[in-house]
Design a protein around this motif. Structure first.
Motif, mmCIF file in Angstrom:
data_model
loop_
_atom_site.group_PDB
_atom_site.id
_atom_site.type_symbol
_atom_site.label_atom_id
_atom_site.label_comp_id
_atom_site.label_asym_id
_atom_site.label_seq_id
_atom_site.Cartn_x
_atom_site.Cartn_y
_atom_site.Cartn_z
ATOM 1 N N VAL A 62 1.075 -1.556 0.125
ATOM 2 C CA VAL A 62 0.311 -0.108 0.310
ATOM 3 C C VAL A 62 1.384 1.915 0.214
ATOM 4 C CG1 VAL A 62 -1.582 1.595 1.384
ATOM 5 C CG2 VAL A 62 -2.339 -1.218 1.129
ATOM 6 N N LEU A 63 0.542 2.304 -0.685
ATOM 7 C CA LEU A 63 1.285 3.388 -1.224
ATOM 8 C C LEU A 63 0.581 4.696 -0.744
ATOM 9 C CD1 LEU A 63 3.311 1.865 -2.126
ATOM 10 C CD2 LEU A 63 3.488 2.982 -3.955
ATOM 11 N N ILE A 64 1.141 5.288 0.129
ATOM 12 C CA ILE A 64 0.543 6.262 0.525
ATOM 13 C C ILE A 64 1.526 7.326 0.516
ATOM 14 C CG2 ILE A 64 -0.833 8.008 2.647
ATOM 15 C CD1 ILE A 64 -0.935 5.177 3.785
ATOM 16 N N ASN A 65 1.085 9.088 -0.127
ATOM 17 C CA ASN A 65 1.872 10.170 0.041
ATOM 18 C C ASN A 65 1.265 10.703 0.918
ATOM 19 O OD1 ASN A 65 2.764 10.223 -3.431
ATOM 20 N ND2 ASN A 65 3.617 11.740 -1.654
ATOM 21 N N VAL A 66 1.811 10.581 2.287
ATOM 22 C CA VAL A 66 1.737 11.278 2.898
ATOM 23 C C VAL A 66 2.132 12.847 3.539
ATOM 24 C CG1 VAL A 66 1.727 9.491 4.849
ATOM 25 C CG2 VAL A 66 4.018 10.662 4.592
ATOM 26 N N ALA A 67 2.396 13.070 2.021
ATOM 27 C CA ALA A 67 2.950 14.476 2.156
ATOM 28 C C ALA A 67 3.341 14.427 0.498
ATOM 29 C CB ALA A 67 4.127 14.926 3.072
ATOM 30 N N GLY A 68 3.273 15.625 0.035
ATOM 31 C CA GLY A 68 3.849 15.815 -1.653
ATOM 32 C C GLY A 68 2.632 14.813 -2.561
ATOM 33 N N LYS A 69 3.304 14.789 -3.781
ATOM 34 C CA LYS A 69 2.460 14.452 -4.437
ATOM 35 C C LYS A 69 3.749 13.260 -5.645
ATOM 36 C CE LYS A 69 0.340 18.491 -6.152
ATOM 37 N NZ LYS A 69 0.227 19.098 -7.059
ATOM 38 N N SER A 70 2.930 12.304 -6.157
ATOM 39 C CA SER A 70 4.241 11.697 -6.850
ATOM 40 C C SER A 70 3.250 11.060 -8.128
ATOM 41 C CB SER A 70 4.446 10.630 -6.436
ATOM 42 O OG SER A 70 4.207 9.599 -5.818
ATOM 43 N N ASN A 87 -1.909 12.131 -4.254
ATOM 44 C CA ASN A 87 -1.478 13.424 -4.192
ATOM 45 C C ASN A 87 -2.957 13.625 -2.101
ATOM 46 O OD1 ASN A 87 -3.721 13.374 -5.379
ATOM 47 N ND2 ASN A 87 -3.536 14.280 -6.590
ATOM 48 N N ARG A 88 -2.605 12.680 -1.901
ATOM 49 C CA ARG A 88 -3.434 12.955 -0.206
ATOM 50 C C ARG A 88 -3.104 12.229 0.250
ATOM 51 N NH1 ARG A 88 -7.728 13.893 -3.848
ATOM 52 N NH2 ARG A 88 -8.263 12.273 -4.576
ATOM 53 N N PRO A 89 -3.134 12.123 1.977
ATOM 54 C CA PRO A 89 -2.700 12.101 3.025
ATOM 55 C C PRO A 89 -3.485 10.646 3.113
ATOM 56 C CG PRO A 89 -2.832 14.216 3.991
ATOM 57 C CD PRO A 89 -3.285 14.248 2.046
ATOM 58 N N ASN A 90 -5.217 10.713 2.823
ATOM 59 C CA ASN A 90 -5.757 9.506 3.633
ATOM 60 C C ASN A 90 -6.459 8.969 2.710
ATOM 61 O OD1 ASN A 90 -7.059 12.052 2.136
ATOM 62 N ND2 ASN A 90 -8.294 12.220 3.831
ATOM 63 N N THR A 91 -5.628 8.509 1.811
ATOM 64 C CA THR A 91 -5.664 7.693 0.227
ATOM 65 C C THR A 91 -4.490 7.246 -0.053
ATOM 66 O OG1 THR A 91 -7.134 9.458 -0.762
ATOM 67 C CG2 THR A 91 -6.367 7.675 -2.167
ATOM 68 N N GLY A 92 -4.645 5.915 -0.180
ATOM 69 C CA GLY A 92 -3.405 4.792 -0.563
ATOM 70 C C GLY A 92 -3.913 4.136 -2.048
ATOM 71 N N ILE A 93 -3.106 3.955 -2.196
ATOM 72 C CA ILE A 93 -3.199 3.061 -3.383
ATOM 73 C C ILE A 93 -2.912 1.361 -3.066
ATOM 74 C CG2 ILE A 93 -1.226 3.367 -4.246
ATOM 75 C CD1 ILE A 93 -2.397 2.807 -7.054
ATOM 76 N N TYR A 94 -3.474 -0.057 -2.841
ATOM 77 C CA TYR A 94 -2.901 -1.600 -2.944
ATOM 78 C C TYR A 94 -2.612 -1.866 -4.622
ATOM 79 C CZ TYR A 94 -3.690 -6.573 -2.962
ATOM 80 O OH TYR A 94 -3.560 -7.844 -2.285
ATOM 81 N N ILE A 95 -1.600 -2.107 -4.201
ATOM 82 C CA ILE A 95 -0.818 -2.624 -5.686
ATOM 83 C C ILE A 95 -0.525 -4.317 -4.883
ATOM 84 C CG2 ILE A 95 1.014 -2.746 -7.018
ATOM 85 C CD1 ILE A 95 1.603 0.568 -6.115
ATOM 86 N N VAL A 111 6.853 11.990 0.222
ATOM 87 C CA VAL A 111 7.180 11.691 1.367
ATOM 88 C C VAL A 111 5.942 10.222 0.580
ATOM 89 C CG1 VAL A 111 7.725 10.756 3.550
ATOM 90 C CG2 VAL A 111 7.925 13.097 2.629
ATOM 91 N N LEU A 112 6.300 9.343 0.518
ATOM 92 C CA LEU A 112 5.956 8.102 -0.344
ATOM 93 C C LEU A 112 5.916 6.978 0.346
ATOM 94 C CD1 LEU A 112 4.529 6.846 -1.774
ATOM 95 C CD2 LEU A 112 6.194 6.367 -3.371
#
Ligand code: TYD
Length: 139
Positions: A62-70, A87-95, A111-112
């Motif tokens: 699970v990847l979460i950009n807790v700060a900034g963007k990627s 680009n949101r600290p409360n959204t993640g992507i499950y891979i 910060v990813l």
């Protein structure tokens, strides 16, 4: 939101705010499909850098950009690919495991945060794209 072909999901962890600030909670096997055995974070990557460029035989992430963007591009080696903007600290992507992933377009403050289902084992990483294609297409 789930992409059926790639088995990738966008996870919304929500956020609780009060006068002290915000908190986002991510509980193993509740908010994400596994209990993380490993946490790492990627930062100070410049805009022109491409990270990842590998598939994992076992590890889900699970990847979460807790700060900034990627951005993250995910490919299944069978012609399906998708790009997500993180680009949101409360959204993640499950891979899930056995997809090719590339992270890029990092903002200076990115910060990813990466949560992994397995301990680090370099032998479960496939870092050669042709080898990945052979592995998923059974060649
Ligand atoms: P790498 O997999 O290339 O990072 P990325 O996926 O962001 O492109 O890892 C960079 C270095 O860190 C490499 O020497 C392996 C090491 N590493 C660990 O020791 N443990 C880990 O859990 C990870 C993800 C990397």
């Amino acid at each position: 939101m789930r992409n059926e072909k790639l088995n990738v999901s966008i996870l919304d962890f929500g956020a609780i705010g009060d006068e002290r600030g915000m908190i986002t909670i991510c509980e193993g096997e509740m908010d994400i499909p596994f209990i993380p055995k490993r946490v790492f974070y990627i930062y100070k990557s410049s805009k022109d850098v491409v990270r990842g460029q590998h598939a994992n035989r076992k590890s889900d992430f699970v990847l979460i950009n807790v700060a900034g963007k990627s951005k993250v591009k995910i490919m299944d080696g069978k012609g399906n690919e998708i790009v997500y903007a993180l680009n949101r600290p409360n959204t993640g992507i499950y891979i899930p495991h056995m997809v090719w992933k590339e992270m890029y377009d990092f903002s200076a403050d990115s910060v990813l945060l990466c949560l992994a289902s397995e301990h680090y084992d370099p032998d479960e990483y496939i870092r050669n794209y042709d080898e990945f294609l052979s592995a998923v297409n059974g060649e």
